[in-house]
Write a protein that holds these residues in place. Sequence first.
Motif, PDB file in Angstrom:
ATOM      1  N   GLN A   1       2.187  11.994  19.731  1.00 32.04           N
ATOM      2  CA  GLN A   1       2.966  12.301  18.529  1.00 32.04           C
ATOM      3  C   GLN A   1       2.830  13.753  18.096  1.00 32.04           C
ATOM      4  O   GLN A   1       3.372  14.138  17.062  1.00 32.04           O
ATOM      5  N   LYS A   2       2.089  14.518  18.902  1.00 25.99           N
ATOM      6  CA  LYS A   2       1.873  15.942  18.608  1.00 25.99           C
ATOM      7  C   LYS A   2       1.328  16.134  17.187  1.00 25.99           C
ATOM      8  O   LYS A   2       1.862  16.907  16.392  1.00 25.99           O
ATOM      9  N   THR A   3       0.285  15.399  16.887  1.00 24.38           N
ATOM     10  CA  THR A   3      -0.381  15.484  15.600  1.00 24.38           C
ATOM     11  C   THR A   3      -1.884  15.472  15.845  1.00 24.38           C
ATOM     12  O   THR A   3      -2.326  15.574  16.978  1.00 24.38           O
ATOM     13  N   SER A   4      -2.653  15.347  14.799  1.00 28.66           N
ATOM     14  CA  SER A   4      -4.107  15.400  14.957  1.00 28.66           C
ATOM     15  C   SER A   4      -4.744  14.038  14.672  1.00 28.66           C
ATOM     16  O   SER A   4      -4.156  13.179  14.013  1.00 28.66           O
ATOM     17  N   PHE A   5      -5.947  13.894  15.180  1.00 25.43           N
ATOM     18  CA  PHE A   5      -6.744  12.701  14.891  1.00 25.43           C
ATOM     19  C   PHE A   5      -6.898  12.564  13.380  1.00 25.43           C
ATOM     20  O   PHE A   5      -6.757  11.476  12.826  1.00 25.43           O
ATOM     21  N   ARG A   6      -7.186  13.672  12.728  1.00 19.15           N
ATOM     22  CA  ARG A   6      -7.359  13.668  11.268  1.00 19.15           C
ATOM     23  C   ARG A   6      -6.110  13.158  10.562  1.00 19.15           C
ATOM     24  O   ARG A   6      -6.187  12.339   9.650  1.00 19.15           O
ATOM     25  N   ALA A   7      -4.927  13.646  10.983  1.00 18.78           N
ATOM     26  CA  ALA A   7      -3.681  13.234  10.332  1.00 18.78           C
ATOM     27  C   ALA A   7      -3.460  11.729  10.487  1.00 18.78           C
ATOM     28  O   ALA A   7      -3.062  11.057   9.533  1.00 18.78           O
ATOM     29  N   LEU A   8      -3.718  11.194  11.676  1.00 16.84           N
ATOM     30  CA  LEU A   8      -3.546   9.757  11.887  1.00 16.84           C
ATOM     31  C   LEU A   8      -4.569   8.957  11.080  1.00 16.84           C
ATOM     32  O   LEU A   8      -4.242   7.909  10.515  1.00 16.84           O
ATOM     33  N   THR A   9      -5.790   9.451  11.013  1.00 12.26           N
ATOM     34  CA  THR A   9      -6.829   8.778  10.238  1.00 12.26           C
ATOM     35  C   THR A   9      -6.453   8.746   8.755  1.00 12.26           C
ATOM     36  O   THR A   9      -6.545   7.710   8.094  1.00 12.26           O
ATOM     37  N   GLU A  10      -6.004   9.878   8.230  1.00 11.14           N
ATOM     38  CA  GLU A  10      -5.599   9.928   6.830  1.00 11.14           C
ATOM     39  C   GLU A  10      -4.414   9.013   6.563  1.00 11.14           C
ATOM     40  O   GLU A  10      -4.371   8.317   5.541  1.00 11.14           O
ATOM     41  N   ALA A  11      -3.445   8.998   7.483  1.00  8.82           N
ATOM     42  CA  ALA A  11      -2.279   8.125   7.312  1.00  8.82           C
ATOM     43  C   ALA A  11      -2.707   6.662   7.294  1.00  8.82           C
ATOM     44  O   ALA A  11      -2.220   5.873   6.479  1.00  8.82           O
ATOM     45  N   GLY A  12      -3.632   6.294   8.181  1.00  6.75           N
ATOM     46  CA  GLY A  12      -4.129   4.920   8.221  1.00  6.75           C
ATOM     47  C   GLY A  12      -4.859   4.537   6.949  1.00  6.75           C
ATOM     48  O   GLY A  12      -4.665   3.446   6.403  1.00  6.75           O
ATOM     49  N   LEU A  13      -5.687   5.429   6.449  1.00  2.70           N
ATOM     50  CA  LEU A  13      -6.412   5.160   5.209  1.00  2.70           C
ATOM     51  C   LEU A  13      -5.451   5.025   4.030  1.00  2.70           C
ATOM     52  O   LEU A  13      -5.611   4.145   3.183  1.00  2.70           O
ATOM     53  N   ARG A  14      -4.429   5.887   3.988  1.00  7.86           N
ATOM     54  CA  ARG A  14      -3.440   5.792   2.905  1.00  7.86           C
ATOM     55  C   ARG A  14      -2.680   4.470   2.963  1.00  7.86           C
ATOM     56  O   ARG A  14      -2.379   3.863   1.932  1.00  7.86           O
ATOM     57  N   LEU A  15      -2.381   4.019   4.172  1.00  3.69           N
ATOM     58  CA  LEU A  15      -1.674   2.750   4.347  1.00  3.69           C
ATOM     59  C   LEU A  15      -2.518   1.592   3.827  1.00  3.69           C
ATOM     60  O   LEU A  15      -2.024   0.719   3.106  1.00  3.69           O
ATOM     61  N   VAL A  16      -3.791   1.588   4.150  1.00  6.22           N
ATOM     62  CA  VAL A  16      -4.677   0.519   3.687  1.00  6.22           C
ATOM     63  C   VAL A  16      -4.835   0.565   2.173  1.00  6.22           C
ATOM     64  O   VAL A  16      -4.752  -0.462   1.492  1.00  6.22           O
ATOM     65  N   ILE A  17      -5.048   1.747   1.627  1.00  6.15           N
ATOM     66  CA  ILE A  17      -5.226   1.879   0.177  1.00  6.15           C
ATOM     67  C   ILE A  17      -3.975   1.436  -0.576  1.00  6.15           C
ATOM     68  O   ILE A  17      -4.063   0.801  -1.625  1.00  6.15           O
ATOM     69  N   SER A  18      -2.802   1.726  -0.042  1.00 10.16           N
ATOM     70  CA  SER A  18      -1.550   1.353  -0.706  1.00 10.16           C
ATOM     71  C   SER A  18      -1.276  -0.149  -0.625  1.00 10.16           C
ATOM     72  O   SER A  18      -0.470  -0.670  -1.383  1.00 10.16           O
ATOM     73  N   GLY A  19      -1.924  -0.831   0.311  1.00 12.63           N
ATOM     74  CA  GLY A  19      -1.691  -2.259   0.491  1.00 12.63           C
ATOM     75  C   GLY A  19      -0.495  -2.573   1.357  1.00 12.63           C
ATOM     76  O   GLY A  19      -0.188  -3.734   1.601  1.00 12.63           O
ATOM     77  N   GLN A  20       0.212  -1.562   1.856  1.00 15.04           N
ATOM     78  CA  GLN A  20       1.409  -1.796   2.664  1.00 15.04           C
ATOM     79  C   GLN A  20       1.092  -2.508   3.965  1.00 15.04           C
ATOM     80  O   GLN A  20       1.943  -3.209   4.500  1.00 15.04           O
ATOM     81  N   HIS A  21      -0.108  -2.349   4.474  1.00 15.10           N
ATOM     82  CA  HIS A  21      -0.468  -3.012   5.720  1.00 15.10           C
ATOM     83  C   HIS A  21      -0.484  -4.533   5.560  1.00 15.10           C
ATOM     84  O   HIS A  21      -0.366  -5.264   6.530  1.00 15.10           O
ATOM     85  N   LEU A  22      -0.578  -5.025   4.336  1.00 11.69           N
ATOM     86  CA  LEU A  22      -0.604  -6.464   4.092  1.00 11.69           C
ATOM     87  C   LEU A  22       0.768  -7.100   4.272  1.00 11.69           C
ATOM     88  O   LEU A  22       0.877  -8.303   4.462  1.00 11.69           O
ATOM     89  N   ASN A  23       1.827  -6.292   4.215  1.00 10.61           N
ATOM     90  CA  ASN A  23       3.194  -6.798   4.343  1.00 10.61           C
ATOM     91  C   ASN A  23       3.668  -6.859   5.785  1.00 10.61           C
ATOM     92  O   ASN A  23       4.787  -7.257   6.046  1.00 10.61           O
ATOM     93  N   ARG A  24       2.824  -6.454   6.696  1.00 15.38           N
ATOM     94  CA  ARG A  24       3.202  -6.420   8.114  1.00 15.38           C
ATOM     95  C   ARG A  24       3.272  -7.847   8.660  1.00 15.38           C
ATOM     96  O   ARG A  24       2.365  -8.642   8.450  1.00 15.38           O
ATOM     97  N   PRO A  25       4.352  -8.172   9.374  1.00 12.94           N
ATOM     98  CA  PRO A  25       4.455  -9.521   9.936  1.00 12.94           C
ATOM     99  C   PRO A  25       3.350  -9.779  10.965  1.00 12.94           C
ATOM    100  O   PRO A  25       2.917  -8.862  11.660  1.00 12.94           O
ATOM    101  N   LYS A  26       2.937 -11.022  11.050  1.00 12.16           N
ATOM    102  CA  LYS A  26       1.921 -11.405  12.028  1.00 12.16           C
ATOM    103  C   LYS A  26       2.570 -11.558  13.390  1.00 12.16           C
ATOM    104  O   LYS A  26       3.732 -11.928  13.501  1.00 12.16           O
TER     105      LYS A  26
END
Length: 88
Positions: free
Chosen positions: A31-56
């Motif tokens: 994705q031509k990005t950094s480990f840090r950027a992906l880590t921050e994006a993942g943490l933001r997703l978890v904090i926002s609760g959006q990951h809970l809406n993902r279909p199983k």
Amino acid sequence: MDVNMGSHTMKTTIDIADDLFKRVQRLAREQKTSFRALTEAGLRLVISGQHLNRPKTLVTFGGGGPTDEFKDWDWNRIRDEIYQGRGA
């Protein structure tokens, strides 16, 4: 919604499984990005609760059958899970 808390960053150390680290590094390169950027994006997703809406994921492609979460479920329970919240 991204919230920028300013330009200050904090350095920290985390322990992460080797396979997960390698997968994130590979994705960052793709994705031509950094480990840090992906880590921050993942943490933001978890904090926002959006990951809970993902279909199983019920089944895998390629003949793998049901995922571990659903392998012991009967058809009625799987059907109920599929149609949950869809008025069925």
